[in-house]
Scaffold this motif. Structure first.
Motif, short mmCIF file in Angstrom:
data_model
loop_
_atom_site.label_atom_id
_atom_site.label_comp_id
_atom_site.label_asym_id
_atom_site.label_seq_id
_atom_site.Cartn_x
_atom_site.Cartn_y
_atom_site.Cartn_z
N ASP A 1 45.49 46.12 48.75
CA ASP A 1 45.76 45.37 49.98
C ASP A 1 46.20 46.36 51.04
OD1 ASP A 1 45.30 42.71 48.93
OD2 ASP A 1 47.11 43.06 47.71
N LEU A 2 45.61 46.25 52.23
CA LEU A 2 45.80 47.30 53.24
C LEU A 2 46.57 46.82 54.46
CD1 LEU A 2 42.11 48.54 53.15
CD2 LEU A 2 44.05 49.59 51.99
N ASN A 3 47.17 47.77 55.15
CA ASN A 3 47.85 47.48 56.43
C ASN A 3 46.86 47.51 57.58
OD1 ASN A 3 50.52 47.42 55.45
ND2 ASN A 3 50.40 49.63 55.18
N ALA A 4 45.77 48.20 57.39
CA ALA A 4 44.82 48.40 58.47
C ALA A 4 43.45 48.63 57.87
CB ALA A 4 45.23 49.61 59.29
N GLN A 5 42.44 48.58 58.74
CA GLN A 5 41.10 48.88 58.26
C GLN A 5 41.00 50.38 57.99
OE1 GLN A 5 38.38 46.76 60.84
NE2 GLN A 5 36.72 47.95 59.94
N VAL A 6 40.41 50.74 56.87
CA VAL A 6 40.31 52.17 56.54
C VAL A 6 38.88 52.54 56.21
CG1 VAL A 6 42.67 52.28 55.62
CG2 VAL A 6 40.75 51.80 54.09
N ARG A 7 38.63 53.82 56.23
CA ARG A 7 37.36 54.37 55.78
C ARG A 7 37.62 55.00 54.42
NH1 ARG A 7 35.57 58.85 57.43
NH2 ARG A 7 37.39 59.09 58.76
N PRO A 8 37.08 54.39 53.33
CA PRO A 8 37.38 54.94 52.01
C PRO A 8 36.38 56.02 51.59
CG PRO A 8 36.20 52.88 51.78
CD PRO A 8 36.29 53.16 53.26
N LYS A 9 36.83 56.90 50.74
CA LYS A 9 35.96 57.93 50.17
C LYS A 9 36.44 58.11 48.73
CE LYS A 9 34.44 62.54 51.47
NZ LYS A 9 34.69 63.64 52.41
N LEU B 1 36.60 44.84 51.93
CA LEU B 1 36.57 43.45 52.34
C LEU B 1 37.47 43.29 53.55
CD1 LEU B 1 36.88 41.69 48.86
CD2 LEU B 1 34.83 41.78 50.31
N LYS B 2 37.10 42.29 54.41
CA LYS B 2 37.92 42.09 55.61
C LYS B 2 38.70 40.79 55.53
CE LYS B 2 35.34 44.79 58.90
NZ LYS B 2 34.37 44.77 59.96
N THR B 3 39.62 40.62 56.49
CA THR B 3 40.47 39.43 56.65
C THR B 3 40.90 38.80 55.33
OG1 THR B 3 38.49 38.11 57.06
CG2 THR B 3 39.77 38.79 58.98
N PRO B 4 41.93 39.27 54.74
CA PRO B 4 42.63 40.52 55.12
C PRO B 4 41.91 41.76 54.60
CG PRO B 4 43.71 39.47 53.25
CD PRO B 4 42.61 38.55 53.66
N TYR C 1 48.61 53.59 53.91
CA TYR C 1 47.71 52.54 54.40
C TYR C 1 47.70 51.35 53.45
CZ TYR C 1 45.76 55.88 57.75
OH TYR C 1 45.60 56.78 58.76
N ILE C 2 48.22 51.59 52.24
CA ILE C 2 48.20 50.54 51.22
C ILE C 2 49.51 49.79 51.24
CG2 ILE C 2 47.94 50.10 48.74
CD1 ILE C 2 46.57 52.87 48.56
#
Ligand SMILES: [Zn+2]
Length: 436
Positions: free
Chosen positions: A103-111, A56-59, A84-85
């Motif tokens: 909740d993240l500090n930045a956009q990430v690519r999860p796997k 999810l974005k923003t945040p 990143y968390i």
């Protein structure tokens, strides 16, 4: 009697049908391992779990839903430094589901992927978060100088075994292989930083796991001239002791210990946790036979020299270089050696491995072998190749002062170095020109 038996059978069938709904998966714990280029979150589970994951974005958030699961415990006190968390939350959902929100500090690519029980670990769900900005992992690594006119340094990739999720072998006093080998690796790094013409790069530089294939891949991206993998394993025989140095073998391992260790090392990915969905492109590359054979030959040469120097620090487990099919040694084009510094399963070995002085001695011995190898076999284009001692064959008309001027050394130096009593030279005579 008959009716009773029938009832029991029916009851058992019924329980069999209803059971799965009752049998919740229990989340037993959550661990986090921040690495330089990813953050890994590991859920320890009582059973395999059905999960789904979305961003999810923003945040920026990652949502992980676990089906038929419950979390009776409490979230650990995570240290989110370099991760990143920035926070983890959870809540029970309708229909027996469990939702975790990162909740993240930045956009990430999860796997995400699941791991079956192995060793001390049970079922696990692993979530890896990669930087979204960067293309496919691993991220681009700092490369050596790109100026082709300049001689480059010899690059030594130092690989501290295990890490993070994978503690490696554990001694009777609780010493973990992953910690002592990282300490030795860091000492070796410091020594190589001071070594003229050489530069160390660390494959693992903290308490996180790097997949065996990624270790090989990283060494190749650094364009390493050598990969040194450092270990301190356990053997089922506690009397086993001493250092060993291994190179890759394609066929049978050279001893029972070698076979045993290769097996336990290669299963590190099952413990450390590497998804197996993009496997073994590199191994196809390995089939470039000629390159590979000369790589193994070079590996053998380095290994023998390291073994020679280790002899002064530790007893040797075997008097010769051993061969085994360690996956981390499978670079087709980077000479690679694996050093079993000592058996952590041996009480004396464990005690020494903990000692900072002994770690220094081991690092120094490894450096000695590496230095000796690269001074005799400097790769073309390196500083070491250009500063090698030279030989000059005297031809007709050569004078000492001309030769000295050509190699930019003094006449006195040449005289001293070759034990010359006079300045008269013989045609065909070989003069050794020392390093400047
Ligand atoms: Zn190991």
């Amino acid at each position: 009697m008959r009716a009773g038996l029938k009832r029991t059978v029916w009851l058992m069938l019924l329980i069999g049908l209803v059971m799965p709904a009752w049998a919740d998966v229990q989340v037993k714990g959550i661990r986090m391992w921040p690495a330089p280029d990813n953050t890994r979150l590991v859920f320890d589970l009582s059973d395999p779990v059905d999960h789904s994951l979305f961003s999810l974005k923003t945040p920026d958030r990652i949502v992980i839903d676990l089906k038929d699961a419950r979390f009776p415990g409490q979230l650990p006190d995570f240290d989110f430094t370099n991760s990143y968390i920035k926070n983890v939350r959870y809540a029970a959902r309708k229909g027996n589901a469990l939702r975790f929100v990162l909740d993240l500090n930045a956009q990430v690519r999860p796997k995400s992927f699941v791991l079956k029980p192995h060793g001390e670990y049970g079922h696990r769900l692993v979530i890896d978060l990669f930087d979204a900005e960067q293309a496919a992992p691993p991220k681009s690594l700092p490369n050596q100088g790109t100026r082709p006119d300049r001689a480059r340094e010899v690059i030594i990739a130092i690989d501290a075994g295990h890490g993070g999720e994978d503690p490696g072998a554990i001694g009777r006093k609780g010493t973990r292989e992953k910690d002592v080998v990282l300490a030795i690796a860091r000492k070796l790094e410091r020594l190589l930083q001071q070594e003229p013409g050489m530069r160390p790069v660390m494959i693992r530089d903290g308490d996180y796991y790097v997949g065996l294939r990624d270790r090989v891949e990283k060494a190749r991206q650094y364009q390493a001239d050598l990969l040194i993998s450092i270990h301190a394993d356990a053997f089922n025989d506690h009397r086993a002791r001493g250092s060993s140095v291994y190179v890759l073998s394609d066929r049978g391992a050279s001893s029972e210990a070698a076979r045993f260790l290769a097996q336990s090392e290669n299963s590190a990915d099952l413990i450390g946790g590497v998804s197996l969905d993009d496997k073994d492109d590199l191994l196809k590359l390995v089939l470039v036979d000629m390159v590979k054979n000369s790589t193994i030959e070079d590996s053998h040469d380095v290994a023998a020299r390291v073994l020679r120097d280790l002899r002064h620090v530790n007893t040797l487990h075997k008097n010769r270089v051993e061969q085994a099919a360690f996956r981390v040694l499978k670079s087709p084009d980077v000479p690679s050696i694996l050093i079993e510094t000592a058996f952590i399963s041996n009480p004396e070995g464990e005690r020494k491995l903990r000692s900072s002085r002994h770690q220094d001695a081991l690092a120094n011995a490894i450096l000695g072998g590496v230095r000796s190898y690269f001074h005799s076999n400097p790769p073309p284009g390196t500083v070491l190749a250009s500063s090698r001692p030279k030989r000059h064959v005297v031809s007709r008309g050569d004078t000492l002062s001309e030769i000295a001027a050509r190699y930019r050394v003094s006449v006195g130096t040449i005289r001293r170095h070759n034990g010359l009593r006079s300045d008269r030279l013989k045609v065909g005579e070989v003069l050794h020109i020392p390093l400047t």
